[in-house]
Design a protein around this motif. Structure first.
Motif, PDB file in Angstrom:
ATOM      1  N   THR A  20      -7.309   1.082  -7.029  1.00 50.57           N
ATOM      2  CA  THR A  20      -6.276   0.200  -6.471  1.00 50.57           C
ATOM      3  C   THR A  20      -5.197  -0.073  -7.514  1.00 50.57           C
ATOM      4  O   THR A  20      -4.003  -0.049  -7.200  1.00 50.57           O
ATOM      5  CB  THR A  20      -6.889  -1.124  -5.970  1.00 50.57           C
ATOM      6  N   ARG A  21      -5.610  -0.307  -8.753  1.00 45.01           N
ATOM      7  CA  ARG A  21      -4.617  -0.553  -9.810  1.00 45.01           C
ATOM      8  C   ARG A  21      -3.782   0.693 -10.068  1.00 45.01           C
ATOM      9  O   ARG A  21      -2.581   0.604 -10.315  1.00 45.01           O
ATOM     10  CB  ARG A  21      -5.307  -1.058 -11.076  1.00 45.01           C
ATOM     11  N   ARG A  22      -4.416   1.876  -9.994  1.00 49.70           N
ATOM     12  CA  ARG A  22      -3.639   3.119 -10.154  1.00 49.70           C
ATOM     13  C   ARG A  22      -2.642   3.262  -9.006  1.00 49.70           C
ATOM     14  O   ARG A  22      -1.503   3.687  -9.218  1.00 49.70           O
ATOM     15  CB  ARG A  22      -4.569   4.330 -10.233  1.00 49.70           C
ATOM     16  N   ALA A  23      -3.035   2.878  -7.799  1.00 47.61           N
ATOM     17  CA  ALA A  23      -2.124   2.935  -6.652  1.00 47.61           C
ATOM     18  C   ALA A  23      -0.947   1.968  -6.852  1.00 47.61           C
ATOM     19  O   ALA A  23       0.197   2.303  -6.529  1.00 47.61           O
ATOM     20  CB  ALA A  23      -2.875   2.613  -5.364  1.00 47.61           C
ATOM     21  N   ILE A  24      -1.226   0.791  -7.374  1.00 42.91           N
ATOM     22  CA  ILE A  24      -0.157  -0.179  -7.655  1.00 42.91           C
ATOM     23  C   ILE A  24       0.824   0.412  -8.667  1.00 42.91           C
ATOM     24  O   ILE A  24       2.044   0.332  -8.483  1.00 42.91           O
ATOM     25  CB  ILE A  24      -0.744  -1.516  -8.158  1.00 42.91           C
ATOM     26  N   LEU A  25       0.302   1.011  -9.729  1.00 43.55           N
ATOM     27  CA  LEU A  25       1.181   1.627 -10.728  1.00 43.55           C
ATOM     28  C   LEU A  25       1.993   2.770 -10.119  1.00 43.55           C
ATOM     29  O   LEU A  25       3.183   2.921 -10.428  1.00 43.55           O
ATOM     30  CB  LEU A  25       0.373   2.138 -11.925  1.00 43.55           C
ATOM     31  N   ASP A  26       1.364   3.556  -9.247  1.00 44.59           N
ATOM     32  CA  ASP A  26       2.089   4.639  -8.577  1.00 44.59           C
ATOM     33  C   ASP A  26       3.248   4.077  -7.756  1.00 44.59           C
ATOM     34  O   ASP A  26       4.351   4.635  -7.764  1.00 44.59           O
ATOM     35  CB  ASP A  26       1.159   5.441  -7.666  1.00 44.59           C
ATOM     36  N   LEU A  36       5.351  -9.258  -5.024  1.00 48.04           N
ATOM     37  CA  LEU A  36       3.979  -9.129  -4.536  1.00 48.04           C
ATOM     38  C   LEU A  36       3.976  -8.755  -3.050  1.00 48.04           C
ATOM     39  O   LEU A  36       3.223  -7.881  -2.627  1.00 48.04           O
ATOM     40  CB  LEU A  36       3.214 -10.440  -4.761  1.00 48.04           C
ATOM     41  N   PHE A  37       4.838  -9.378  -2.272  1.00 48.51           N
ATOM     42  CA  PHE A  37       4.934  -9.087  -0.846  1.00 48.51           C
ATOM     43  C   PHE A  37       5.285  -7.613  -0.614  1.00 48.51           C
ATOM     44  O   PHE A  37       4.686  -6.947   0.235  1.00 48.51           O
ATOM     45  CB  PHE A  37       5.986 -10.003  -0.207  1.00 48.51           C
ATOM     46  N   GLU A  38       6.239  -7.096  -1.369  1.00 42.53           N
ATOM     47  CA  GLU A  38       6.640  -5.693  -1.221  1.00 42.53           C
ATOM     48  C   GLU A  38       5.514  -4.742  -1.612  1.00 42.53           C
ATOM     49  O   GLU A  38       5.268  -3.737  -0.937  1.00 42.53           O
ATOM     50  CB  GLU A  38       7.880  -5.404  -2.067  1.00 42.53           C
ATOM     51  N   ILE A  39       4.837  -5.044  -2.706  1.00 43.93           N
ATOM     52  CA  ILE A  39       3.730  -4.199  -3.159  1.00 43.93           C
ATOM     53  C   ILE A  39       2.634  -4.166  -2.094  1.00 43.93           C
ATOM     54  O   ILE A  39       2.119  -3.099  -1.749  1.00 43.93           O
ATOM     55  CB  ILE A  39       3.179  -4.688  -4.510  1.00 43.93           C
ATOM     56  N   CYS A  40       2.282  -5.322  -1.550  1.00 40.38           N
ATOM     57  CA  CYS A  40       1.250  -5.376  -0.501  1.00 40.38           C
ATOM     58  C   CYS A  40       1.667  -4.533   0.697  1.00 40.38           C
ATOM     59  O   CYS A  40       0.843  -3.781   1.245  1.00 40.38           O
ATOM     60  CB  CYS A  40       1.016  -6.823  -0.065  1.00 40.38           C
ATOM     61  N   GLY A  41       2.912  -4.652   1.103  1.00 40.51           N
ATOM     62  CA  GLY A  41       3.403  -3.887   2.240  1.00 40.51           C
ATOM     63  C   GLY A  41       3.353  -2.389   2.007  1.00 40.51           C
ATOM     64  O   GLY A  41       2.925  -1.621   2.869  1.00 40.51           O
ATOM     65  N   ARG A  42       3.764  -1.950   0.821  1.00 36.24           N
ATOM     66  CA  ARG A  42       3.758  -0.520   0.510  1.00 36.24           C
ATOM     67  C   ARG A  42       2.325   0.017   0.418  1.00 36.24           C
ATOM     68  O   ARG A  42       2.061   1.139   0.854  1.00 36.24           O
ATOM     69  CB  ARG A  42       4.523  -0.260  -0.784  1.00 36.24           C
ATOM     70  N   LEU A  43       1.420  -0.766  -0.156  1.00 40.81           N
ATOM     71  CA  LEU A  43       0.033  -0.312  -0.250  1.00 40.81           C
ATOM     72  C   LEU A  43      -0.590  -0.169   1.135  1.00 40.81           C
ATOM     73  O   LEU A  43      -1.382   0.744   1.371  1.00 40.81           O
ATOM     74  CB  LEU A  43      -0.790  -1.278  -1.110  1.00 40.81           C
ATOM     75  N   THR A  44      -0.213  -1.049   2.045  1.00 37.06           N
ATOM     76  CA  THR A  44      -0.744  -0.977   3.405  1.00 37.06           C
ATOM     77  C   THR A  44      -0.141   0.195   4.173  1.00 37.06           C
ATOM     78  O   THR A  44      -0.874   1.002   4.754  1.00 37.06           O
ATOM     79  CB  THR A  44      -0.466  -2.294   4.164  1.00 37.06           C
ATOM     80  N   THR A  45       1.179   0.312   4.152  1.00 34.29           N
ATOM     81  CA  THR A  45       1.829   1.348   4.967  1.00 34.29           C
ATOM     82  C   THR A  45       1.692   2.745   4.385  1.00 34.29           C
ATOM     83  O   THR A  45       1.454   3.702   5.121  1.00 34.29           O
ATOM     84  CB  THR A  45       3.324   1.035   5.184  1.00 34.29           C
ATOM     85  N   SER A  57      -2.767  -9.636  -6.339  1.00 34.71           N
ATOM     86  CA  SER A  57      -2.306 -10.478  -7.449  1.00 34.71           C
ATOM     87  C   SER A  57      -3.272 -10.400  -8.628  1.00 34.71           C
ATOM     88  O   SER A  57      -2.859 -10.338  -9.790  1.00 34.71           O
ATOM     89  CB  SER A  57      -2.146 -11.915  -6.974  1.00 34.71           C
ATOM     90  N   GLN A  58      -4.573 -10.390  -8.344  1.00 36.80           N
ATOM     91  CA  GLN A  58      -5.566 -10.275  -9.415  1.00 36.80           C
ATOM     92  C   GLN A  58      -5.478  -8.915 -10.099  1.00 36.80           C
ATOM     93  O   GLN A  58      -5.571  -8.819 -11.327  1.00 36.80           O
ATOM     94  CB  GLN A  58      -6.966 -10.525  -8.865  1.00 36.80           C
ATOM     95  N   HIS A  59      -5.281  -7.858  -9.316  1.00 38.63           N
ATOM     96  CA  HIS A  59      -5.107  -6.527  -9.900  1.00 38.63           C
ATOM     97  C   HIS A  59      -3.847  -6.485 -10.774  1.00 38.63           C
ATOM     98  O   HIS A  59      -3.860  -5.914 -11.865  1.00 38.63           O
ATOM     99  CB  HIS A  59      -5.008  -5.463  -8.804  1.00 38.63           C
ATOM    100  N   LEU A  60      -2.781  -7.109 -10.307  1.00 41.05           N
ATOM    101  CA  LEU A  60      -1.547  -7.163 -11.099  1.00 41.05           C
ATOM    102  C   LEU A  60      -1.777  -7.926 -12.404  1.00 41.05           C
ATOM    103  O   LEU A  60      -1.216  -7.568 -13.439  1.00 41.05           O
ATOM    104  CB  LEU A  60      -0.415  -7.810 -10.291  1.00 41.05           C
ATOM    105  N   GLY A  61      -2.614  -8.948 -12.365  1.00 41.62           N
ATOM    106  CA  GLY A  61      -2.936  -9.697 -13.583  1.00 41.62           C
ATOM    107  C   GLY A  61      -3.628  -8.830 -14.622  1.00 41.62           C
ATOM    108  O   GLY A  61      -3.337  -8.929 -15.814  1.00 41.62           O
ATOM    109  N   VAL A  62      -4.542  -7.974 -14.171  1.00 40.98           N
ATOM    110  CA  VAL A  62      -5.232  -7.045 -15.084  1.00 40.98           C
ATOM    111  C   VAL A  62      -4.229  -6.058 -15.676  1.00 40.98           C
ATOM    112  O   VAL A  62      -4.240  -5.781 -16.882  1.00 40.98           O
ATOM    113  CB  VAL A  62      -6.380  -6.304 -14.356  1.00 40.98           C
ATOM    114  N   LEU A  63      -3.349  -5.531 -14.816  1.00 39.37           N
ATOM    115  CA  LEU A  63      -2.333  -4.582 -15.294  1.00 39.37           C
ATOM    116  C   LEU A  63      -1.371  -5.246 -16.278  1.00 39.37           C
ATOM    117  O   LEU A  63      -0.971  -4.645 -17.275  1.00 39.37           O
ATOM    118  CB  LEU A  63      -1.565  -4.001 -14.107  1.00 39.37           C
TER     119      LEU A  63
END
Length: 100
Positions: A20-26, A36-45, A57-63
């Motif tokens: 999931t964190r790799r997907a966020i970075l991608d 955060l709202f945009e990231i959630c939307g892109r990960l879903t769609t 948000s927790q994953h973003l905190g680790v990153l």
């Protein structure tokens, strides 16, 4: 190599260990400066990941703790930016081997 640098490298590897964190970075590499709202939307769609905003948000905190993501607050919005510098530090530690 200093203790702090080794700790930083371990943090980067830990951050990259989760898909999931790799997907966020991608997603941030594809389009930097997202909320955060945009990231959630892109990960879903784009990736079919339907996680709660709290989980993302927790994953973003680790990153962010690993130095792979930096944030900028503008008004009530918080924008997230990918920072590849910690990855460059890892490649400096293990340079490519020379062929004989």
């Amino acid at each position: 190599m200093s203790c702090c640098l080794l700790s930083g490298v371990a943090d980067v590897f830990h951050a990259l260990d989760d898909p999931t964190r790799r997907a966020i970075l991608d997603e941030l590499a594809d389009r930097d400066g997202q909320t955060l709202f945009e990231i959630c939307g892109r990960l879903t769609t784009k990736r079919g990941l339907s996680l709660t905003r709290q989980a993302i948000s927790q994953h973003l905190g680790v990153l962010e703790a690993a130095g792979l993501v930096h944030t900028e607050k503008r008004g009530r919005a918080k924008f997230h930016y990918f920072d590849p510098a910690p990855l460059a530090e890892i490649t400096k530690r293990w340079p490519p081997t020379r062929k004989a």
